[in-house]
Enzyme design. Structure first.
Site, short mmCIF file in Angstrom:
data_model
loop_
_atom_site.label_atom_id
_atom_site.label_comp_id
_atom_site.label_asym_id
_atom_site.label_seq_id
_atom_site.Cartn_x
_atom_site.Cartn_y
_atom_site.Cartn_z
N CYS A 1 -11.64 31.38 23.70
CA CYS A 1 -11.22 30.44 22.66
C CYS A 1 -9.84 29.86 22.90
O CYS A 1 -9.45 28.88 22.26
CB CYS A 1 -11.29 31.11 21.30
SG CYS A 1 -12.97 31.55 20.86
N HIS B 1 -7.13 26.75 16.53
CA HIS B 1 -8.49 27.11 16.91
C HIS B 1 -9.27 27.43 15.63
O HIS B 1 -8.75 28.08 14.72
CB HIS B 1 -8.46 28.34 17.84
CG HIS B 1 -9.79 28.92 18.09
ND1 HIS B 1 -10.85 28.17 18.56
CD2 HIS B 1 -10.29 30.18 17.91
CE1 HIS B 1 -11.91 28.94 18.67
NE2 HIS B 1 -11.61 30.17 18.27
N ASN C 1 -17.30 27.52 15.04
CA ASN C 1 -16.43 27.85 16.17
C ASN C 1 -17.08 27.34 17.46
O ASN C 1 -18.08 27.89 17.92
CB ASN C 1 -16.23 29.37 16.22
CG ASN C 1 -15.30 29.82 17.32
OD1 ASN C 1 -14.91 29.03 18.18
ND2 ASN C 1 -14.93 31.09 17.31
O1 UT7 Z 1 -12.92 32.79 18.19
C1 UT7 Z 1 -12.84 33.99 18.90
C2 UT7 Z 1 -12.19 35.04 18.10
N1 UT7 Z 1 -13.03 35.43 17.01
C3 UT7 Z 1 -12.50 35.52 15.79
O2 UT7 Z 1 -11.36 35.19 15.58
C4 UT7 Z 1 -13.39 36.09 14.70
C5 UT7 Z 1 -12.64 37.14 13.94
N2 UT7 Z 1 -13.44 37.81 12.95
C6 UT7 Z 1 -13.86 37.22 11.82
O3 UT7 Z 1 -13.67 36.05 11.63
C7 UT7 Z 1 -14.53 38.08 10.76
O4 UT7 Z 1 -14.34 39.43 11.10
C8 UT7 Z 1 -16.03 37.79 10.55
C9 UT7 Z 1 -16.22 36.43 9.91
C10 UT7 Z 1 -16.77 37.84 11.90
C11 UT7 Z 1 -16.65 38.85 9.63
O5 UT7 Z 1 -15.95 38.87 8.40
P1 UT7 Z 1 -15.42 40.25 7.78
O6 UT7 Z 1 -14.83 39.89 6.48
O7 UT7 Z 1 -14.55 40.88 8.81
O8 UT7 Z 1 -16.77 41.03 7.55
P2 UT7 Z 1 -17.17 42.46 8.11
O9 UT7 Z 1 -17.53 42.36 9.55
O10 UT7 Z 1 -16.15 43.47 7.71
O11 UT7 Z 1 -18.47 42.72 7.27
C12 UT7 Z 1 -18.44 42.90 5.86
C13 UT7 Z 1 -19.85 43.06 5.35
C14 UT7 Z 1 -20.66 44.08 6.14
O12 UT7 Z 1 -21.50 44.76 5.24
P3 UT7 Z 1 -21.15 46.23 4.72
O13 UT7 Z 1 -21.05 47.07 5.96
O14 UT7 Z 1 -19.83 46.09 4.02
O15 UT7 Z 1 -22.30 46.56 3.84
C15 UT7 Z 1 -21.49 43.23 7.05
O16 UT7 Z 1 -22.68 43.86 7.43
O17 UT7 Z 1 -20.56 41.82 5.48
C16 UT7 Z 1 -21.78 42.04 6.18
N3 UT7 Z 1 -22.11 40.85 6.96
C17 UT7 Z 1 -22.82 39.82 6.46
N4 UT7 Z 1 -23.39 39.61 5.27
C18 UT7 Z 1 -24.03 38.46 5.07
C19 UT7 Z 1 -21.75 40.56 8.23
N5 UT7 Z 1 -22.23 39.36 8.56
C20 UT7 Z 1 -22.89 38.89 7.50
C21 UT7 Z 1 -23.59 37.69 7.24
N6 UT7 Z 1 -24.14 37.53 6.03
N7 UT7 Z 1 -23.71 36.71 8.17
#
Ligand code: UT7
Length: 328
Positions: free
Chosen positions: A115, A255, A285
């Site tokens: 990225c 980004h 993204n």
């Molecule tokens: O560009 C390259 C670099 N990449 C980045 O900068 C991305 C960095 N990371 C992020 O932007 C975020 O971590 C994400 C958007 C990928 C995820 O957001 P988060 O707030 O960190 O969510 P999480 O991974 O902590 O997940 C929270 C909950 C989980 O459920 P439980 O375990 O709390 O029951 C996930 O299973 O949300 C759940 N979850 C979803 N729910 C509905 C994960 N993906 C989804 C989804 N829809 N698509």
């Protein structure tokens, strides 16, 4: 008089197919509200069609750039393409783009910095201009992320889209263009953000395909923690060493991985939302393409002399920032 590398034009391309949050709801266990609140994304573009790779996106972006800047393709000296989704391992996607746009007198190569790829490529291209060696350098950021996204994995498939953006660098004796950059990488990100198979460590096999190892793997929360600090740090560092305050900055060009990471960077820089280029809601993204696609979308708002701070964070980890004084 020292030469600087000025951005003299911007081109961009996103494919027609719109993959909405609503359509993703029919594919995996997700919902529009979760995606919008956690990422800021409503829809993304997907390149459909047989035999269409990242070069197709890049060629469209560069063709538009050449048309807008009235540039003869034969006058291009160098094309650098930042991508993590090359058409093939080799030849370089930049070679294919060069042929596709008729840049028959250029040399060309790819840069892989995930990225942060566009920032790395822009900084590299600027050096060829500043030395006086070359006069027209095209920097492309292009990725067909849909080719490596696992559409059964809800944690990644909602994030990415396809697109390409390109800028033309030319020498100037004015104090404008690429003024400064900060580039960093550490390798710490390998375990958190990767595509495991298909490379020399784990060549493609029936097993790698069965185990779905040819797709993006991301430990989102870990990446988020690094990204939110590092992108803001890089932006703050470049502002400090160039004595820029929030008031001096016309736009943050971040980004587009997650609106929350962008908001944290803007806060650290002390710039309001009106000074943040944002198009994550419509493209998601697009990896190496996010920054030039922002420049394309905001081009008509920019004035000569505007101070821009570009900032990125991605796989590797790689991250960094650039200070650009807009040249037209
Ligand atoms: O560009 C390259 C670099 N990449 C980045 O900068 C991305 C960095 N990371 C992020 O932007 C975020 O971590 C994400 C958007 C990928 C995820 O957001 P988060 O707030 O960190 O969510 P999480 O991974 O902590 O997940 C929270 C909950 C989980 O459920 P439980 O375990 O709390 O029951 C996930 O299973 O949300 C759940 N979850 C979803 N729910 C509905 C994960 N993906 C989804 C989804 N829809 N698509």
């Amino acid at each position: 008089m020292a030469l600087k590398a000025a951005i003299k034009g911007v081109g961009g391309y996103v494919p027609d197919y719109v993959l909405t949050n609503q359509e993703l709801e029919t594919m995996v266990d997700t919902n529009d509200q979760w995606i919008l609140e956690r990422t800021g994304i409503s829809e993304r573009r997907i390149l459909k069609g047989e035999n269409m790779g990242t070069s197709y996106l890049g060629i469209q972006a560069v063709k538009q750039l050449l048309e807008k800047t009235n540039t003869n393709p034969e006058d291009i000296d160098l094309i650098i393409c930042a991508t993590v989704t090359p058409d093939m391992f080799f030849p370089a996607t930049a070679n294919i783009i060069a042929k596709g746009v008729g840049a028959s007198n250029s040399f060309s190569y790819d840069i892989g910095a995930a990225c942060s790829g566009f920032l790395y490529a822009l900084s590299t291209g600027a050096q060829f201009i500043e030395t006086g060696k070359y006069k027209k350098v095209v920097i492309v950021g292009a990725d067909k992320m849909s080719s490596i996204v696992d559409y059964t994995d809800r944690t990644t498939c909602v994030l990415f889209g396809d697109g390409a953006g390109a800028v033309l660098l030319e020498p100037t004796e004015e104090e404008e263009g690429v003024m400064d950059f900060v580039l960093k990488s550490d390798g710490v990100g390998e375990e958190y953000l990767n595509m495991k198979a298909g490379g020399s460590r784990m060549p493609s096999s029936h097993e790698t395909v069965d185990q779905r190892l040819h797709y993006i793997y991301q430990a989102g929360m870990h990446v988020f923690k690094y990204a939110v600090v590092s992108m803001a740090d890089a932006a703050a560092e470049i502002m400090e060493r160039n004595s820029l305050s929030g008031d001096d900055v016309a736009y943050l060009v971040p980004h587009q991985a997650n609106k929350r990471i962008i908001d944290a960077t803007a806060k650290r820089m002390n710039v309001g939302e009106d000074k943040v280029m944002m198009n994550i809601h419509k493209y998601g993204n697009t990896t190496a393409a996010t920054i030039p696609l922002c420049l394309m979308d905001y081009e008509n708002k920019l004035k000569k002399g505007d101070n821009l701070v570009l900032a990125a964070f991605g796989g590797g980890f790689t991250w960094g920032s650039a200070y650009i004084k807009w040249a037209y």
